[in-house]
Design a protein around this motif. Structure first.
Motif, short mmCIF file in Angstrom:
data_model
loop_
_atom_site.label_atom_id
_atom_site.label_comp_id
_atom_site.label_asym_id
_atom_site.label_seq_id
_atom_site.Cartn_x
_atom_site.Cartn_y
_atom_site.Cartn_z
N PHE A 166 0.84 -1.20 0.00
CA PHE A 166 0.00 0.00 0.00
C PHE A 166 0.88 1.25 0.00
O PHE A 166 0.62 2.20 -0.74
CB PHE A 166 -0.95 0.00 1.21
CG PHE A 166 -1.69 1.30 1.35
CD1 PHE A 166 -2.72 1.63 0.48
CD2 PHE A 166 -1.34 2.22 2.33
CE1 PHE A 166 -3.39 2.85 0.59
CE2 PHE A 166 -1.99 3.43 2.45
CZ PHE A 166 -3.03 3.75 1.57
N LYS A 167 1.94 1.23 0.83
CA LYS A 167 2.82 2.42 0.91
C LYS A 167 3.43 2.71 -0.45
O LYS A 167 3.50 3.86 -0.89
CB LYS A 167 3.91 2.19 1.96
CG LYS A 167 3.37 2.37 3.36
CD LYS A 167 4.46 2.22 4.40
CE LYS A 167 3.81 2.04 5.77
NZ LYS A 167 4.53 1.09 6.63
N ALA A 168 3.90 1.66 -1.13
CA ALA A 168 4.51 1.86 -2.45
C ALA A 168 3.47 2.35 -3.46
O ALA A 168 3.74 3.25 -4.27
CB ALA A 168 5.12 0.54 -2.93
N ARG A 169 2.27 1.80 -3.39
CA ARG A 169 1.22 2.21 -4.33
C ARG A 169 0.83 3.67 -4.11
O ARG A 169 0.55 4.41 -5.04
CB ARG A 169 -0.02 1.31 -4.17
CG ARG A 169 0.23 -0.14 -4.54
CD ARG A 169 -1.03 -0.95 -4.40
NE ARG A 169 -2.01 -0.57 -5.39
CZ ARG A 169 -3.32 -0.74 -5.27
NH1 ARG A 169 -3.82 -1.28 -4.17
NH2 ARG A 169 -4.14 -0.38 -6.22
N LEU A 170 0.81 4.04 -2.82
CA LEU A 170 0.44 5.41 -2.49
C LEU A 170 1.48 6.39 -3.03
O LEU A 170 1.15 7.44 -3.61
CB LEU A 170 0.34 5.54 -0.96
CG LEU A 170 -0.45 6.73 -0.44
CD1 LEU A 170 -1.89 6.68 -0.94
CD2 LEU A 170 -0.44 6.74 1.08
N GLN A 171 2.75 6.02 -2.87
CA GLN A 171 3.83 6.88 -3.37
C GLN A 171 3.74 7.01 -4.90
O GLN A 171 3.83 8.11 -5.45
CB GLN A 171 5.18 6.31 -2.96
CG GLN A 171 6.30 7.27 -3.26
CD GLN A 171 7.65 6.78 -2.77
OE1 GLN A 171 7.76 5.73 -2.11
NE2 GLN A 171 8.69 7.51 -3.09
N THR A 172 3.51 5.88 -5.56
CA THR A 172 3.35 5.90 -7.02
C THR A 172 2.19 6.81 -7.39
O THR A 172 2.26 7.60 -8.33
CB THR A 172 3.06 4.47 -7.55
OG1 THR A 172 4.09 3.60 -7.10
CG2 THR A 172 2.97 4.43 -9.06
N TYR A 173 1.12 6.69 -6.63
CA TYR A 173 -0.08 7.50 -6.92
C TYR A 173 0.23 9.00 -6.80
O TYR A 173 -0.06 9.77 -7.72
CB TYR A 173 -1.23 7.09 -5.99
CG TYR A 173 -2.40 8.03 -6.12
CD1 TYR A 173 -3.17 8.03 -7.27
CD2 TYR A 173 -2.70 8.96 -5.12
CE1 TYR A 173 -4.23 8.92 -7.43
CE2 TYR A 173 -3.74 9.85 -5.27
CZ TYR A 173 -4.51 9.83 -6.42
OH TYR A 173 -5.53 10.71 -6.59
N TYR A 174 0.83 9.41 -5.68
CA TYR A 174 1.08 10.83 -5.49
C TYR A 174 2.09 11.36 -6.52
O TYR A 174 1.93 12.46 -7.04
CB TYR A 174 1.57 11.12 -4.06
CG TYR A 174 0.47 10.97 -3.02
CD1 TYR A 174 -0.78 11.56 -3.21
CD2 TYR A 174 0.67 10.25 -1.85
CE1 TYR A 174 -1.80 11.42 -2.28
CE2 TYR A 174 -0.35 10.11 -0.90
CZ TYR A 174 -1.58 10.70 -1.12
OH TYR A 174 -2.57 10.57 -0.19
N GLU A 175 3.10 10.57 -6.81
CA GLU A 175 4.15 11.06 -7.72
C GLU A 175 3.73 11.02 -9.19
O GLU A 175 3.97 11.95 -9.94
CB GLU A 175 5.42 10.22 -7.55
CG GLU A 175 6.15 10.56 -6.26
CD GLU A 175 7.35 9.67 -6.00
OE1 GLU A 175 7.89 9.75 -4.89
OE2 GLU A 175 7.73 8.87 -6.89
N ALA A 176 3.10 9.93 -9.59
CA ALA A 176 2.85 9.74 -11.03
C ALA A 176 1.42 10.11 -11.44
O ALA A 176 1.21 10.65 -12.53
CB ALA A 176 3.14 8.28 -11.41
#
Ligand SMILES: Nc1ncnc2c1ncn2[C@@H]1O[C@H](COP(=O)(O)OP(=O)(O)OP(=O)(O)O)[C@@H](O)[C@H]1O
Ligand SMILES: Nc1ncnc2c1ncn2[C@H]1C[C@H](O)[C@@H](COP(=O)(O)O)O1
Ligand SMILES: [Mg+2]
Length: 214
Positions: A166-176
Motif C-alpha cells: 500500500f505504501k509503495a502504491r500510495l507513493q506511485t499514486y502521489y508522484e505519477a
C-alpha cells in the motif's frame, strides 16, 4: 481472457475496418475514473454501471485476469504489481484498447477505471484512442484508503492488499498519477468527488457530476 479482449475477438465483435472501429472509439463517451489505491473507484463504477449502463473497464482487473491465466507475461506482471509499481504502458494500453474495441458497438459510454496513471499514459490514450469527456477524481485521505484496503485484504485475495505494498502504491499514486489530475483540471474536465462518506453518499456526488455531462 474473460472479457474477450483479444485482437481477433475485438475485430469480430466490432466489425468494419480498423479505421472505422477506431473512429467509433473516438466518438464514444469516455469517463476516466482516477483516485488513490482503495479510494473506492471500483465501488463507484459498479454503481454507475447499474444506473447509467456504462461499460466499466478496470485496467487492474484486466491485468489480474492476465495474471490468473498463468502466462509468462502474467507472471512478470504479477511481480511488478505485487511491488506496488506500474506495469509498462504499452502492455496496459493495448489491453485496454482491445477491451474497448470489443465493446464499442454496444457501449453507451466507457468508464475507464485505473487509467491513466501517469502523464505519458494520458497522452498516449488521447493520441491512440480518444479525448475523455470527464475525469472523475475520487479523493480520499491516505488514512481512509489504508483502512479500506486493510479491510478489503480480509477477503480480496489480491497480492497487493498488504500494508507494505500500500505504501509503495500510495507513493506511485502521489508522484505519477496526481499530475494527471492537474493536467485535466487545467482543461476543465475534472470533477473532484470527496470519497470520505459512505458509498451511498459518495455515489450521490458522482451522479451530480455525471448528470452534468448530458
Ligand atoms: N465510501 C466507502 N465507504 C466505506 N468503504 C468503502 C467505500 N467505498 C469503497 N469501500 C470499500 O473499500 C475497499 C476499496 O474499494 P474499491 O475496491 O472500490 O477501491 P479502488 O479505488 O477500486 O481500489 P484499487 O485501486 O486498489 O483497485 C473495498 O473493500 C470497498 O468495499
Ligand atoms: N494504467 C495502469 N498502468 C500501469 N499499471 C497499472 C495500471 N492499472 C493498473 N496497473 C497495475 C498497477 C496497480 O498497482 C495494479 C492494480 O491496479 P488497480 O487499478 O488498483 O486495481 O495494477
Ligand atoms: Mg479497483
Amino acid at each position: 481472457m474473460g472479457c474477450g479482449n483479444s485482437k481477433s475477438a475485438a475485430i469480430s465483435s466490432a466489425g468494419g475496418s480498423d479505421s472505422v472501429r477506431d473512429n467509433k472509439l473516438k466518438k464514444s463517451k469516455i469517463v476516466f475514473v482516477v483516485g488513490g489505491p482503495g479510494s473506492g473507484k471500483g465501488t463507484q463504477c459498479e454503481r454507475i454501471v447499474g444506473k447509467y449502463g456504462f461499460t466499466h473497464l478496470s485496467t487492474g482487473d484486466l491485468l489480474r485476469a492476465e495474471v490468473t491465466s498463468g502466462t509468462e507475461r502474467g507472471q512478470r506482471l504479477n511481480a511488478i504489481m505485487s511491488r506496488g509499481e506500474l506495469v509498462p504502458m504499452e502492455t496496459v494500453l493495448q489491453m485496454l484498447k482491445d477491451a474497448m474495441l470489443f465493446k464499442v458497438d454496444s457501449a453507451k459510454g466507457f468508464l475507464i477505471d485505473g487509467y491513466p496513471r501517469e502523464l505519458s499514459q494520458a497522452e498516449a490514450f488521447e493520441k491512440k484512442i480518444a479525448i475523455p469527456k470527464l475525469v472523475l477524481y475520487i479523493n480520499a485521505s491516505s488514512e481512509t484508503m489504508m483502512e479500506r484496503l486493510m479491510n478489503r485484504a480480509k477477503t480480496s485475495g489480491r497480492a497487493d492488499d498488504k500494508a507494505e505494498t500500500f505504501k509503495a502504491r500510495l507513493q506511485t499514486y502521489y508522484e505519477a498519477t496526481e499530475p494527471v489530475v492537474q493536467r485535466y483540471d487545467s482543461k476543465g474536465l475534472v470533477k473532484k468527488i470527496s470519497a470520505e462518506g459512505t458509498a451511498d453518499e459518495v455515489f450521490k456526488l458522482v451522479c451530480e457530476a455525471l448528470d452534468s455531462l448530458k
